[in-house]
Design an enzyme around this catalytic site. Structure first.
Site, short mmCIF file in Angstrom:
data_model
loop_
_atom_site.label_atom_id
_atom_site.label_comp_id
_atom_site.label_asym_id
_atom_site.label_seq_id
_atom_site.Cartn_x
_atom_site.Cartn_y
_atom_site.Cartn_z
N HIS A 150 1.74 -16.22 10.26
CA HIS A 150 2.76 -16.09 9.25
C HIS A 150 4.30 -17.17 10.26
O HIS A 150 4.91 -17.34 9.20
CB HIS A 150 1.96 -15.12 8.32
CG HIS A 150 3.81 -14.16 9.10
ND1 HIS A 150 2.45 -12.90 9.92
CD2 HIS A 150 4.79 -13.06 9.26
CE1 HIS A 150 3.88 -12.07 9.43
NE2 HIS A 150 4.90 -12.29 9.45
N TRP A 161 0.34 -5.51 3.50
CA TRP A 161 1.16 -4.67 3.48
C TRP A 161 0.19 -3.08 3.62
O TRP A 161 0.04 -2.11 3.28
CB TRP A 161 2.16 -3.83 2.43
CG TRP A 161 3.28 -4.81 3.03
CD1 TRP A 161 4.28 -6.08 2.08
CD2 TRP A 161 4.98 -4.17 3.47
NE1 TRP A 161 4.81 -6.31 2.29
CE2 TRP A 161 5.98 -5.38 3.27
CE3 TRP A 161 5.11 -3.60 5.24
CZ2 TRP A 161 6.58 -5.66 4.15
CZ3 TRP A 161 6.44 -3.42 5.12
CH2 TRP A 161 6.89 -5.15 4.93
N ASP A 198 -3.92 -12.67 12.49
CA ASP A 198 -2.53 -13.46 11.59
C ASP A 198 -1.88 -14.02 13.81
O ASP A 198 -1.03 -12.84 13.99
CB ASP A 198 -1.54 -12.21 11.48
CG ASP A 198 -0.16 -13.09 10.92
OD1 ASP A 198 -0.29 -14.07 11.16
OD2 ASP A 198 -0.03 -12.36 9.99
N GLY A 204 11.41 -9.99 11.36
CA GLY A 204 11.70 -9.80 12.50
C GLY A 204 10.60 -9.74 14.01
O GLY A 204 11.10 -10.38 14.89
N SER A 260 7.43 -9.79 13.61
CA SER A 260 6.68 -10.55 13.78
C SER A 260 6.39 -11.00 14.57
O SER A 260 6.99 -11.64 15.13
CB SER A 260 6.48 -11.32 12.73
OG SER A 260 6.45 -10.52 11.30
N PHE A 283 2.48 -7.30 13.42
CA PHE A 283 2.33 -8.46 12.41
C PHE A 283 2.57 -7.97 11.28
O PHE A 283 2.95 -8.58 10.36
CB PHE A 283 0.68 -9.69 12.45
CG PHE A 283 0.07 -8.39 11.24
CD1 PHE A 283 -1.39 -8.28 12.63
CD2 PHE A 283 -0.81 -9.08 9.65
CE1 PHE A 283 -2.39 -6.93 11.83
CE2 PHE A 283 -1.54 -8.33 9.98
CZ PHE A 283 -2.26 -7.22 10.85
#
Lengths: 701, 701
Positions: free
Chosen positions: B73, B202, B210, B636, B638, B654
């Site tokens: 992402h 979530w 990811d 952030g 991530s 992630f």
């Protein structure tokens, strides 16, 4: 060759009491502490305390004064009878502060206490010869069963039945005392007993107080009698000891009750048709019917009160069929059944004697299934017309009585004998409390429209002709629902005085519709009787082949007393999720909010201080609410006593988990779970209600 | 008085590297096997390998040839730049079979490698006196920061920032090498990298691949340079060792990355306003905006491609705010924060010195919050107008540049200095790839309508007057969207050549609207600067009071490098449910079906035979997919490297679990969890793709 052995699992099996002694070692190993002979004795504690509410639920005696424990959802119909828009017991629950306040559950309420079970296989088959045709075989067996029942019911207050086991390999005559005066002692409010309603139905984690207390009454002389103020509490021969110790993860538990029906031995073809055709059709249809009732309920509180019960069972059915479909997919049930069938066929064909003995039977079973698939939709909508419309059901039942009444009592179809008249007139009278004409009409419209949407070769020619004669569905409905005489109890009961002639020459549209539908259903029944006669011939062979390849085989559930054994155990519903087997008050409080989680404040407040309760469990740091077990149960088991290793009462069986829905077809040890109300939660509810007199009667205070 | 001590928990804390040596004993006890001094060294392995993608994501070097690992992402925007309706890389993913095939991530893509961190608190505060007014305090601090940055950026290819810690108690100058040529090496297809999309976002259990691989390129002489065919892979000073042993339940793990922002020290009043007013308003508004884009996407594949990104972030925001609200309720966050505040106030008031020192600061903080609540809605819709409409955003930014350009560079507001021109013109050029006029118009209509629906005292008078002048919203929109010059890159870039006069005398409705909105926003900024100046005065006192009562305090996340330590651990999301901390391929396959679970068959087929993979784990009986940890992370973070006790790379951070959303306000050790891609799943995906060359470069093959 034991190729099917791997399917056998300790927790699978709805055992007949007589099978238990043969499983003694295994039961002791699993944890049973009661002598297995005592457990197998249907007249002693604990099985002697277990009764049936008449097919849909089980119950058990919990005191010497006839106090019965069962599920809230098993007594909700009785609450309904006592409910009005102003005083809605079905919603608010009921607590009788004294014996005098115990409310009649209505004239149709019954409990049945088994008094004896007798093998009558030989008498049932006495008139059957190898060359007897299938239709005749069915008739002879039915007649023999009726004779046995009539003989048995000559004694007063007895209800008897002849139950078929292993698809008709064995028949047993079961004689039961019928108690006719049942009273409501306690039921929690609906948002407690039915906490979570359709959202939580079939679900875990669960927090339902799904229990209720009834009391059986008899005449002062001890004989069974209809409701009367003079009646006194029934003194059962035995009752269960309530344990306040409850259960822990891993504990041995048993359930004793009356499971309704399973299809564990159906053919692969049968389950494939359910998965691909019949269940999807049923889901769509029931969903539409339920939608109609919900819409009517939303605008009228009276409609809401009257339609709550059908909305409930429709929601339950819809979820059940959908859950089955989901599980069929996720557990690969269809493939597993197909493999079973293929392996059985391979076994049959691997040996010349077996091939000759069983081969033709297996082929014929498959052919019978194929035949049934063809008329599925016609049959579905024709039958549902007399199921969904209360008025058409009455008209149709009235006509059936009129037709059957012309025959000698023993020749009549079951349900239409003299013994059935009283119960029928009672239920027709009670229909005043639940009938809701706009819903009746909308449902009949739905089913007729569905029928009209079938291809011409799938429709019932008789029904289509009737609709055409009445100017189409719209105009027919207008005629039917313009001041229908059947809308009054008087009008309904009058049908019981009419003969066949009167029905067939009437110009009341309800009666002509009933006669029309019956003309189709009667031909269906003839085909069905032939099919059943064939099954009586084939199933014993089929079951023999299965028995030859397994250690222990139990018969499919058939509404007779069964015992299932297992443990308190969680399960994994999906990757990385583990469901623990016990829920608590704090979980109940966490779910609280809008309906159906709107438990009254008196319960929520008490739930926030669990340590103040006598039923607080320090290990859980809370009061236990529901628990999971590996027990093998199904519909009809609702309300069944859950027993610990000593045979003491530890909970009310009330549901299966979502993954268990397809267990009627195939028991999956990894996923099939039963859901119980922990008896400590029931006691906590009584404590929260201040029902000290009931806690004392249950021997825990 | 250590009244707040109970809040401190080993797993809580986004630690600055320099704090780690002080925690050495605790880290060893938790399981760290690396010398803590090595871990604290931001230029050595592992921290030296950790980079920022510029605020929204983190990444880390995984080879000596500049290969970077981050989240799918985090690279989806880069894929978008390379996507067309025919060749949709954002949907299908991308594998560069060789270096030559590595695709440019676009001219706006950057990575930042920290080179030095320096405490500059004294220099920042050099011009601040006790009697300096709040607005001036803010200006002087900002000016000092800009001077520091300008000085730092005199070296080529450096981006510098001055970050505030503990609400402005400390400032650090961070100098970073900016790499401008970033290329896409590998990204899985969207239904693998983003498996489950908004449904699973979530959520746990999770099965997302990811992750994505980028490569940093520099000029042949090693200097940072924009994309050029001549560029060569960047040779990072250090890179992480990839472990194929992965993690097990209970293992010590760390995450090193750039968390964006947390509000762990906000006042109780602040969180209460979020819970009761601002979050509910945002949820409703974003939901409507997302609905508009979804409707447009459903009818046009080109719209769907262009609107996927905003629909994604809107869905994410909506779920985030709603999740926060849910968690506020279920964890009692508001009450806990209120208790903290009350206890702190009690502590402040229990001592005369404290009361004099801290009392007024606490009162003033509360008053500042109260003031901000008043204009919340006006401010919200005015700001969102230049956020939701791409064209208005460009017009407004152009006007801001024109206004600021009149000032000396160092006096300008951040984002409007000479250093910002190039990046802005690049992003305005790239807007051609994502702009979708019907959506732009519908969103502007929505925000103007929302604004018009506020009470007259809540509206921006300037904006309301502009609308009225243009004959109402409908007519204004018609005018704005009739051949807007800003719809072309040329038209947009022309704005950068216009001065303030030209904007203010233009009759292009976009420019007059931008000038109007800016007149309101400018006054808002003055108020905001005064508030920030006040905070610079108050927060050091507030933080001192908190520090006086805790063992270890870490500063709120601020986009600077942080390390968080914890363990691989499951959790209980509700009564009777336990989430295990690892998912597997079989769970991924079980979810497969319609979008967003439509992983391509090549992955599903491989997933059905996990034992054939080099990354099969016999303990799990499968290939691990995602795992949970107790690590304290936020947006952030991530793409952050997840490290084992030896500092080896074991996964890609992630996401957080649903229950962690409110962790930005309050970390709950029982419920807050981070979600990681197990590195073995990433390797399994590369294996399934046949990317042998990448597996070799990662040192695992």
């Amino acid at each position: 060759m034991l190729f099917l052995l791997s399917l056998f699992h300790a927790d699978e099996g709805m055992w007949m009491p007589e099978q238990l002694p043969g499983m003694g070692e295994q039961l002791v190993e699993m944890g049973l502490e009661l002598p297995v002979e005592q457990l197998a004795d249907t007249t002693a504690q604990p099985l002697g305390s277990v009764v049936s509410l008449g097919g849909f639920c089980s119950a058990s005696f919990l005191s010497s004064e006839g106090l019965l424990g069962t599920n809230h959802h098993c007594v909700s119909g009785f609450l309904q009878v006592n409910s009005t828009a102003e005083d809605n017991l079905a919603r608010d629950g009921y607590l009788a502060a004294s014996r005098e306040e115990e409310l009649s559950a209505g004239p149709a309420a019954r409990i049945y206490v088994v008094e004896s079970i007798e093998d009558v296989t030989e008498r049932v088959n006495a008139q059957v010869r190898r060359w007897t045709g299938d239709g005749q075989r069915y008739e002879r067996v039915e007649r023999a069963k009726k004779e046995l029942i009539a003989e048995c019911e000559e004694r007063p207050n007895r209800r008897c039945e002849v139950a078929a086991f292993y698809g008709g390999q064995q028949f047993r005559l079961i004689s039961k005392l019928e108690i006719q005066d049942l009273r409501i002692v306690y039921a929690p409010p609906d948002p407690v007993g039915n906490y979570g309603d359709e959202i939580d139905n079939w679900m875990w984690p669960r927090h339902a107080g799904d229990f209720g207390l009834l009391r059986a009454y008899v005449a002062p002389d001890g004989a069974s009698a209809p409701y009367s103020e003079e009646n006194v509490p029934y003194q059962p021969p035995s009752w269960l000891t309530v344990s306040t110790e409850g259960v822990r993860e891993g504990d041995f538990v048993m359930v004793a009750g009356y499971p309704g029906g399973t299809y564990r031995y159906r053919t692969a073809r049968n389950i494939r048709f359910a998965a691909e055709v019949s269940y999807p059709e049923l889901i769509a249809f029931i969903g539409r019917a339920k939608g109609i009732l919900q819409e009517q309920s939303s605008s009228d509180p009276e409609a809401a009160a009257r339609l709550a019960a059908p909305i409930g069972w429709m929601g339950n059915s819809e979820k059940y069929y959908q859950g089955n479909l989901n599980n069929f997919g996720s557990s690969g049930v269809v493939d597993r059944k197909q493999r079973e069938w293929d392996e059985t066929m391979a076994w049959v064909n691997s040996d010349r004697v077996n091939a000759k003995l069983y081969g033709p039977a297996f082929e014929e079973l498959d052919a019978l299934d194929a035949e049934k698939e063809v008329g599925f939709r016609r049959s579905l909508y024709t039958k549902w017309s007399v199921h969904l419309s209360d008025l058409l059901a009455v008209a149709h039942e009235g006509y059936r009585f009129a037709v059957e009444r012309a025959k000698p009592d023993l020749d009549r179809d079951r349900g239409y004998q003299d013994r059935d008249v009283e119960r029928t007139s009672q239920s027709w009278t009670q229909l005043d409390d639940t009938l809701w004409l706009p819903a009746d009409r909308a449902l009949l419209e739905l089913v007729l429209t569905q029928h009209a949407g079938l291809g011409p070769d799938q429709q019932s020619a008789e029904l289509s002709a009737w609709i055409e004669e009445h100017g189409g569905i719209e105009s027919a409905l207008e005629e039917l629902y313009t001041e229908p005489s059947l809308a009054t109890a008087e009008g309904r009961l009058a049908l019981l005085d009419m003969d066949r002639e009167a029905f067939e020459h009437s110009d009341d549209p309800w009666l002509t519709l009933a006669v029309t539908i019956e003309s189709y259903l009667a031909s269906e029944r003839v085909r069905e009787e032939e099919r059943r006669g064939a099954m009586l011939r084939l199933m014993p062979l089929y079951m023999d082949a299965l028995k030859a390849s397994r250690e222990q085989v139990y018969p499919d559930a058939n509404n007779t007393l069964r015992v299932t054994v297992g443990h308190v155990k969680g399960y994994s519903p999906a990757d990385a999720i583990w469901y623990r087997p016990q829920t608590t008050l704090s979980g109940m409080v966490a779910k609280a909010g809008d309906a159906p989680f709107d438990a009254p404040p008196r319960f929520l407040d008490a739930a926030k201080e669990p340590e103040k309760s006598a039923y607080y469990n320090s290990e859980l740091g809370d009061v236990p609410v529901n628990f999971l077990s590996t027990l093998d149960t199904t519909g009809g088991n609702s309300g069944s006593a859950t027993l610990n290793s000593k045979g003491e009462f530890v909970g009310f069986l009330f549901d299966g988990n979502y993954e268990s829905m397809s267990a009627d077809w195939l028991f999956d040890p990894a996923l099939t779970r039963s859901i119980h109300v922990d008896v400590r939660y029931a006691l906590w509810i009584l404590e929260a209600e201040g029902a000290e007199h009931l806690l004392a009667e249950l021997g825990v205070n």
